[in-house]
Scaffold this motif. Structure first.
Motif, PDB file in Angstrom:
ATOM      1  N   GLY A  99       0.800  -1.229   0.000  1.00 46.67           N
ATOM      2  CA  GLY A  99       0.000   0.000   0.000  1.00 46.67           C
ATOM      3  C   GLY A  99       0.826   1.269   0.000  1.00 46.67           C
ATOM      4  N   SER A 100       2.060   1.200   0.518  1.00 50.49           N
ATOM      5  CA  SER A 100       2.960   2.365   0.501  1.00 50.49           C
ATOM      6  C   SER A 100       4.382   1.844   0.315  1.00 50.49           C
ATOM      7  CB  SER A 100       2.851   3.163   1.803  1.00 50.49           C
ATOM      8  OG  SER A 100       3.368   2.405   2.887  1.00 50.49           O
ATOM      9  N   PRO A 101       5.319   2.698  -0.142  1.00 48.06           N
ATOM     10  CA  PRO A 101       6.679   2.213  -0.417  1.00 48.06           C
ATOM     11  C   PRO A 101       7.375   1.720   0.856  1.00 48.06           C
ATOM     12  CG  PRO A 101       6.302   4.368  -1.430  1.00 48.06           C
ATOM     13  CD  PRO A 101       5.155   4.122  -0.510  1.00 48.06           C
ATOM     14  N   GLN A 102       7.808   0.480   0.832  1.00 47.49           N
ATOM     15  CA  GLN A 102       8.571  -0.123   1.919  1.00 47.49           C
ATOM     16  C   GLN A 102       9.706  -0.939   1.329  1.00 47.49           C
ATOM     17  OE1 GLN A 102       8.200   0.487   5.075  1.00 47.49           O
ATOM     18  NE2 GLN A 102       6.171   1.469   5.112  1.00 47.49           N
ATOM     19  N   ILE A 103      10.664  -1.284   2.192  1.00 43.84           N
ATOM     20  CA  ILE A 103      11.814  -2.070   1.747  1.00 43.84           C
ATOM     21  C   ILE A 103      11.573  -3.542   2.064  1.00 43.84           C
ATOM     22  CG2 ILE A 103      14.303  -2.438   2.047  1.00 43.84           C
ATOM     23  CD1 ILE A 103      14.429   0.620   2.704  1.00 43.84           C
ATOM     24  N   TYR A 104      11.829  -4.368   1.066  1.00 37.41           N
ATOM     25  CA  TYR A 104      11.671  -5.814   1.175  1.00 37.41           C
ATOM     26  C   TYR A 104      12.988  -6.489   0.847  1.00 37.41           C
ATOM     27  CZ  TYR A 104       6.617  -4.942   1.135  1.00 37.41           C
ATOM     28  OH  TYR A 104       5.350  -4.498   1.449  1.00 37.41           O
ATOM     29  N   ARG A 105      13.045  -7.774   1.211  1.00 38.22           N
ATOM     30  CA  ARG A 105      14.215  -8.584   0.880  1.00 38.22           C
ATOM     31  C   ARG A 105      13.720  -9.874   0.238  1.00 38.22           C
ATOM     32  NH1 ARG A 105      17.264  -8.848   5.834  1.00 38.22           N
ATOM     33  NH2 ARG A 105      15.551 -10.125   6.564  1.00 38.22           N
ATOM     34  N   MET A 106      14.455 -10.332  -0.772  1.00 40.13           N
ATOM     35  CA  MET A 106      14.115 -11.618  -1.399  1.00 40.13           C
ATOM     36  C   MET A 106      15.407 -12.356  -1.732  1.00 40.13           C
ATOM     37  SD  MET A 106      13.019 -10.501  -5.271  1.00 40.13           S
ATOM     38  CE  MET A 106      14.196  -9.682  -6.371  1.00 40.13           C
ATOM     39  N   SER A 107      15.297 -13.623  -2.095  1.00 37.89           N
ATOM     40  CA  SER A 107      16.485 -14.343  -2.563  1.00 37.89           C
ATOM     41  C   SER A 107      16.891 -13.768  -3.911  1.00 37.89           C
ATOM     42  CB  SER A 107      16.195 -15.838  -2.681  1.00 37.89           C
ATOM     43  OG  SER A 107      15.410 -16.085  -3.821  1.00 37.89           O
ATOM     44  N   ALA A 108      18.168 -13.908  -4.259  1.00 37.19           N
ATOM     45  CA  ALA A 108      18.666 -13.336  -5.510  1.00 37.19           C
ATOM     46  C   ALA A 108      17.997 -13.963  -6.727  1.00 37.19           C
ATOM     47  CB  ALA A 108      20.177 -13.503  -5.595  1.00 37.19           C
ATOM     48  N   SER A 109      17.377 -15.136  -6.552  1.00 33.32           N
ATOM     49  CA  SER A 109      16.673 -15.773  -7.666  1.00 33.32           C
ATOM     50  C   SER A 109      15.212 -15.345  -7.736  1.00 33.32           C
ATOM     51  CB  SER A 109      16.752 -17.297  -7.538  1.00 33.32           C
ATOM     52  OG  SER A 109      16.217 -17.710  -6.288  1.00 33.32           O
ATOM     53  N   GLY A 110      14.758 -14.561  -6.732  1.00 28.98           N
ATOM     54  CA  GLY A 110      13.429 -13.968  -6.818  1.00 28.98           C
ATOM     55  C   GLY A 110      12.389 -14.483  -5.856  1.00 28.98           C
ATOM     56  N   GLY A 111      12.696 -15.480  -5.032  1.00 28.77           N
ATOM     57  CA  GLY A 111      11.678 -16.016  -4.122  1.00 28.77           C
ATOM     58  C   GLY A 111      11.814 -15.508  -2.701  1.00 28.77           C
ATOM     59  N   ASN A 112      10.970 -16.023  -1.818  1.00 35.62           N
ATOM     60  CA  ASN A 112      11.042 -15.768  -0.369  1.00 35.62           C
ATOM     61  C   ASN A 112      11.051 -14.283  -0.028  1.00 35.62           C
ATOM     62  OD1 ASN A 112      11.327 -18.593  -0.005  1.00 35.62           O
ATOM     63  ND2 ASN A 112      13.522 -18.409  -0.395  1.00 35.62           N
ATOM     64  N   VAL A 113      10.068 -13.537  -0.522  1.00 37.38           N
ATOM     65  CA  VAL A 113      10.008 -12.099  -0.256  1.00 37.38           C
ATOM     66  C   VAL A 113       9.554 -11.846   1.173  1.00 37.38           C
ATOM     67  CG1 VAL A 113       8.938  -9.924  -0.920  1.00 37.38           C
ATOM     68  CG2 VAL A 113       9.540 -11.598  -2.679  1.00 37.38           C
ATOM     69  N   GLU A 114      10.290 -10.995   1.903  1.00 35.94           N
ATOM     70  CA  GLU A 114       9.878 -10.601   3.256  1.00 35.94           C
ATOM     71  C   GLU A 114      10.082  -9.105   3.430  1.00 35.94           C
ATOM     72  OE1 GLU A 114      12.333 -12.350   6.283  1.00 35.94           O
ATOM     73  OE2 GLU A 114      14.112 -12.305   5.028  1.00 35.94           O
ATOM     74  N   ARG A 115       9.209  -8.505   4.209  1.00 39.68           N
ATOM     75  CA  ARG A 115       9.283  -7.062   4.454  1.00 39.68           C
ATOM     76  C   ARG A 115      10.326  -6.770   5.519  1.00 39.68           C
ATOM     77  NH1 ARG A 115       4.050  -3.141   5.704  1.00 39.68           N
ATOM     78  NH2 ARG A 115       5.240  -1.433   6.652  1.00 39.68           N
ATOM     79  N   VAL A 116      11.076  -5.673   5.330  1.00 40.46           N
ATOM     80  CA  VAL A 116      12.176  -5.321   6.229  1.00 40.46           C
ATOM     81  C   VAL A 116      11.857  -4.081   7.067  1.00 40.46           C
ATOM     82  CG1 VAL A 116      14.617  -4.634   6.318  1.00 40.46           C
ATOM     83  CG2 VAL A 116      13.867  -6.357   4.667  1.00 40.46           C
ATOM     84  N   THR A 117      11.214  -3.058   6.470  1.00 36.34           N
ATOM     85  CA  THR A 117      10.932  -1.808   7.189  1.00 36.34           C
ATOM     86  C   THR A 117       9.467  -1.740   7.609  1.00 36.34           C
ATOM     87  OG1 THR A 117      10.593  -0.703   5.059  1.00 36.34           O
ATOM     88  CG2 THR A 117      12.765  -0.463   6.088  1.00 36.34           C
ATOM     89  N   PHE A 118       9.244  -1.255   8.839  1.00 34.95           N
ATOM     90  CA  PHE A 118       7.885  -1.185   9.387  1.00 34.95           C
ATOM     91  C   PHE A 118       7.598   0.137  10.100  1.00 34.95           C
ATOM     92  CE2 PHE A 118       8.890  -5.683   9.119  1.00 34.95           C
ATOM     93  CZ  PHE A 118       7.725  -6.235   8.602  1.00 34.95           C
ATOM     94  N   THR A 119       8.621   0.967  10.326  1.00 34.52           N
ATOM     95  CA  THR A 119       8.442   2.078  11.272  1.00 34.52           C
ATOM     96  C   THR A 119       7.496   3.158  10.775  1.00 34.52           C
ATOM     97  OG1 THR A 119      10.526   2.910  10.365  1.00 34.52           O
ATOM     98  CG2 THR A 119      10.624   1.831  12.506  1.00 34.52           C
ATOM     99  N   VAL A 120       7.684   3.655   9.543  1.00 39.17           N
ATOM    100  CA  VAL A 120       6.798   4.697   9.019  1.00 39.17           C
ATOM    101  C   VAL A 120       6.246   4.230   7.681  1.00 39.17           C
ATOM    102  CG1 VAL A 120       7.985   6.583  10.213  1.00 39.17           C
ATOM    103  CG2 VAL A 120       8.720   5.925   7.910  1.00 39.17           C
ATOM    104  N   SER A 121       5.386   5.055   7.070  1.00 38.23           N
ATOM    105  CA  SER A 121       4.643   4.596   5.892  1.00 38.23           C
ATOM    106  C   SER A 121       5.400   4.798   4.580  1.00 38.23           C
ATOM    107  CB  SER A 121       3.307   5.334   5.807  1.00 38.23           C
ATOM    108  OG  SER A 121       3.538   6.716   5.593  1.00 38.23           O
ATOM    109  N   TYR A 122       6.665   5.288   4.635  1.00 32.95           N
ATOM    110  CA  TYR A 122       7.360   5.581   3.386  1.00 32.95           C
ATOM    111  C   TYR A 122       8.851   5.394   3.601  1.00 32.95           C
ATOM    112  CZ  TYR A 122       8.342   8.310  -0.917  1.00 32.95           C
ATOM    113  OH  TYR A 122       8.747   8.726  -2.152  1.00 32.95           O
ATOM    114  N   ASN A 123       9.411   4.289   3.076  1.00 30.53           N
ATOM    115  CA  ASN A 123      10.840   3.988   3.201  1.00 30.53           C
ATOM    116  C   ASN A 123      11.380   3.563   1.849  1.00 30.53           C
ATOM    117  OD1 ASN A 123      11.275   4.166   6.218  1.00 30.53           O
ATOM    118  ND2 ASN A 123       9.631   2.649   6.175  1.00 30.53           N
ATOM    119  N   ILE A 124      12.465   4.234   1.379  1.00 27.52           N
ATOM    120  CA  ILE A 124      12.986   4.001   0.035  1.00 27.52           C
ATOM    121  C   ILE A 124      14.516   3.992   0.051  1.00 27.52           C
ATOM    122  CG2 ILE A 124      10.970   5.045  -1.119  1.00 27.52           C
ATOM    123  CD1 ILE A 124      12.725   7.589  -1.537  1.00 27.52           C
ATOM    124  N   SER A 125      15.108   3.738  -1.099  1.00 30.88           N
ATOM    125  CA  SER A 125      16.559   3.881  -1.351  1.00 30.88           C
ATOM    126  C   SER A 125      17.428   3.020  -0.440  1.00 30.88           C
ATOM    127  CB  SER A 125      16.989   5.352  -1.228  1.00 30.88           C
ATOM    128  OG  SER A 125      16.238   6.157  -2.099  1.00 30.88           O
TER     129      SER A 125
END
Length: 416
Positions: free
Chosen positions: A295-321
């Motif tokens: 719903g808003s820009p957040q930072i995620y992490r996934m495996s380099a092949s594209g699977g296992n996506v998980e969210r990393v940032t939760f503190t505010v509604s807009y995290n980038i770069s």
């Protein structure tokens, strides 16, 4: 459109940077840097460059050594320097040779233990005097902290002056900048290859975003991605064999892996959202990226092949770069809090993050290759500037260009 002719074109003198260090670190090593013999006759003041490098690192505090010219062959009275509360002493010389080159030498002393910690010597053309000073600072930094110094590394950044965009390569202190590319259309997202030989970047000269790889030494470039739609946000894999970029060739903006040799991209994300700003982990196994899938820009992490996506940032509604430190310990990123964009630092093992700036328009963080400093773009007094900061935010150094906006820094790797 023009690249450098063969190598890079030199930056005019009006755009030289000044380094202004602000703040006080918690624990700093007191070092005395005696004026080098021959420094007054040298076109570059070696001792002053070394001192500025060490102070900018946040790890050192200069002890006044004025009036004590000592070269590398002198046997200094270390008791005098103990009285001045110096823990170490650097001495040296710079000598012009008959062929026009310069012989630069130094020696480092442990004042507390009374030990000779060794020296360095370089024979360089006048154009490499600054580099020799940065290498001396690296030598001192490594001897006294046990970690590699980053002063002889390079940064890339983009300036806009009027309707001209320039991609620059400069020393880590912002000096000695050389133009890699100039264009009437925007240049964005420069990214160093892991070996420091190439810069990937996005150019709008075709009236749409296209990704190129630019050979820094020769000035030659080649097309990496010019697919239907937008091609943006290139990020090199740590082995240099491929990049991840954001392509909209199949509709929405998604992440694709592209061979560094070119060829057909391989799609990594399969969302109906915007997925962009990829950044590899140093081991090459994971990719951090920005998505608005929640719903808003957040930072995620996934495996380099594209699977296992998980969210990393939760503190505010807009995290980038996102930018990952080379040691894998830290994640730097930009949070929007109210209307302010602030540089944040997260310790990945703990998931805890803190703001480390007091400015309100931060962007594009990039780690030094020893993971100890971050360079970023921001605004101060209404002007765009590049700053470096220590990870605790205590010591900042401004690298200010005199002309035009300055943005999108990327810190290159250790020189090989």
């Amino acid at each position: 459109m023009s690249g450098g002719v063969g190598a890079l074109a030199a930056l005019p003198a009006w755009s030289q940077f000044r380094v202004e260090v602000s703040g006080v670190g918690l624990t700093q090593l007191p070092i005395a840097i005696a004026p080098f013999r021959g420094d007054p006759q040298s076109p570059q003041k070696i001792a002053a460059i070394v001192q500025a490098d060490l102070e900018r690192s946040g790890q050192f505090r200069a002890v006044d050594a004025s009036g004590n010219t000592l070269d590398e062959s002198a046997r200094p009275d270390l008791s005098l320097w103990r009285q001045r509360a110096a823990d170490s002493l650097l001495t040296g010389s710079v000598t012009r040779l008959a062929d026009g080159r310069f012989d630069v030498r130094c020696r480092l002393w442990d004042v507390v233990r009374g030990a000779d910690l060794g020296g360095q010597s370089y024979v360089v053309p006048p154009g490499d005097l600054r580099l020799s000073a940065h290498r001396i600072a690296d030598f001192v930094y490594e001897k006294l902290t046990g970690e590699k110094g980053v002063f002889s590394t390079r940064i890339a950044y983009v300036t806009k002056a009027g309707q001209r965009f320039n991609l620059w390569v400069a020393d880590s202190d912002g000096e000695g900048a050389q133009s890699a590319l100039t264009s009437p259309e925007p240049i964005i997202s420069p990214a160093w290859s892991p070996n420091g030989a190439q810069l990937a970047y996005v150019s709008f000269e075709s009236r749409k975003p296209v990704i190129y790889a630019h050979d820094v030494a020769s000035g030659k470039r080649r097309l990496l991605a010019n697919f239907r739609g937008s091609n943006s946000a290139p990020a090199w894999a740590p082995d240099g064999n491929q990049l991840i970029a954001t392509l909209s060739r199949d509709g929405g903006s998604q992440l694709y892996a592209i061979s560094a040799a070119g060829g057909e991209p391989r799609r990594l994300t399969q969302s109906s959202s915007i997925d962009t700003e990829p950044a590899y982990s140093p081991d090459g196994r994971s990719v951090y990226f920005v998505s608005d899938r929640g719903g808003s820009p957040q930072i995620y992490r996934m495996s380099a092949s594209g699977g296992n996506v998980e969210r990393v940032t939760f503190t505010v509604s807009y995290n980038i770069s996102p930018a990952v430190s080379p040691d894998g310990r830290w994640l730097a990123y930009i949070s929007r809090i109210g209307g302010a964009f602030k540089l944040h630092l997260m310790e990945l093992a703990k998931g805890t993050a803190v703001a480390i700036t007091d400015t309100n328009a931060d962007e594009s963080p990039s780690f030094a290759p020893n993971s100890r400093l971050i360079v970023y773009a921001t605004q101060q007094q209404g002007k765009e500037a590049l700053l470096t900061t220590t990870l605790d935010g205590k010591i900042k150094a401004r690298l200010t260009g005199a002309i035009g906006d300055i943005r999108e820094p990327d810190w290159g790797p250790f020189q090989r």
